[in-house]
Design a protein around this motif. Structure first.
Motif, short mmCIF file in Angstrom:
data_model
loop_
_atom_site.label_atom_id
_atom_site.label_comp_id
_atom_site.label_asym_id
_atom_site.label_seq_id
_atom_site.Cartn_x
_atom_site.Cartn_y
_atom_site.Cartn_z
N ARG A 89 0.83 -1.20 0.00
CA ARG A 89 0.00 0.00 0.00
C ARG A 89 0.86 1.25 0.00
N GLU A 139 3.93 5.90 -5.30
CA GLU A 139 3.88 6.06 -6.76
C GLU A 139 2.85 7.12 -7.14
N GLN A 140 1.68 7.09 -6.47
CA GLN A 140 0.66 8.10 -6.76
C GLN A 140 1.15 9.49 -6.36
N VAL A 163 2.26 1.84 -3.48
CA VAL A 163 1.25 2.40 -4.38
C VAL A 163 1.02 3.87 -4.06
#
Length: 196
Positions: free
Chosen positions: A117, A123-124, A120
């Motif tokens: 998580r 990366e966002q 992710v």
């Protein structure tokens, strides 16, 4: 004709020459029986996270301490017939090591899910930062272009000074009774090079 019918009987429609039926792509595959039960990895991961969250609380430590104290007191103070784990407390040791052997992998699984998580989210965030930087650079270029464009635009002070010059010139012409100049070449100062 008889040979053709004989071939059709030996190889029914949908079968190959080896005798196995062909897989049809227009129909779903039949369900296969599995020896092991099926499980949802996400559901198992969520359960492991709940357990790891509970293992990391003070409530779990308090309950585990209470259970161990009751266990030890019961097996020391209870009558001999009711004791189920004598002094070296081997069964208690086995229970605690079994709990630890399950707790460690569950905690690691929960940490791995949290790492996924976090990756992710990172990366966002990185993509959002790239978009913000691109937007900032675009706005910076636009502001620079506007500043360059404003350098060529007539300002209020410049227009006011030009109008005052024209009023003075008209007043001078009216006092001198000269005909107004129509073309800029007739202007007494010549062409105005400071227009911009």
């Amino acid at each position: 004709m008889a040979a053709e019918r004989d071939t059709r009987e030996r190889h029914p429609a949908g079968a190959t020459a080896t005798g196995r039926p062909r897989a049809r792509l227009d129909q779903p595959r039949p369900l296969r029986r599995r020896l092991l039960p099926e499980w949802d990895p996400d559901a198992f991961g969520r359960l492991s996270e709940r357990i790891a969250r509970f293992l990391g609380t003070g409530r779990f430590i308090v309950w585990m301490t209470v259970v161990i104290i009751v266990w030890v007191v019961w097996n020391i103070a209870a009558p001999a017939a009711l004791r189920f784990d004598e002094y070296p407390f081997i069964f208690l040791t086995l229970a605690l090591s079994l709990q630890a052997s399950y707790a460690a992998p569950l905690i690691l699984l929960a940490q791995n899910r949290q790492d996924d998580r976090d990756r992710v989210n990172l990366e966002q965030d990185r993509k959002q930062n790239e978009r913000s930087i691109a937007d900032t650079e675009y706005l910076t270029r636009e502001i620079a272009a506007l500043r360059m464009g404003l350098g060529e635009v007539a300002t209020r002070d410049w227009i006011r000074s030009e109008l005052q010059d024209m009023i003075k010139e008209l007043e001078e012409r009216q006092n001198g009774h000269r005909a107004p100049a129509v073309f800029p070449a007739d202007h007494p100062r010549g062409r105005d090079m400071d227009d911009r």
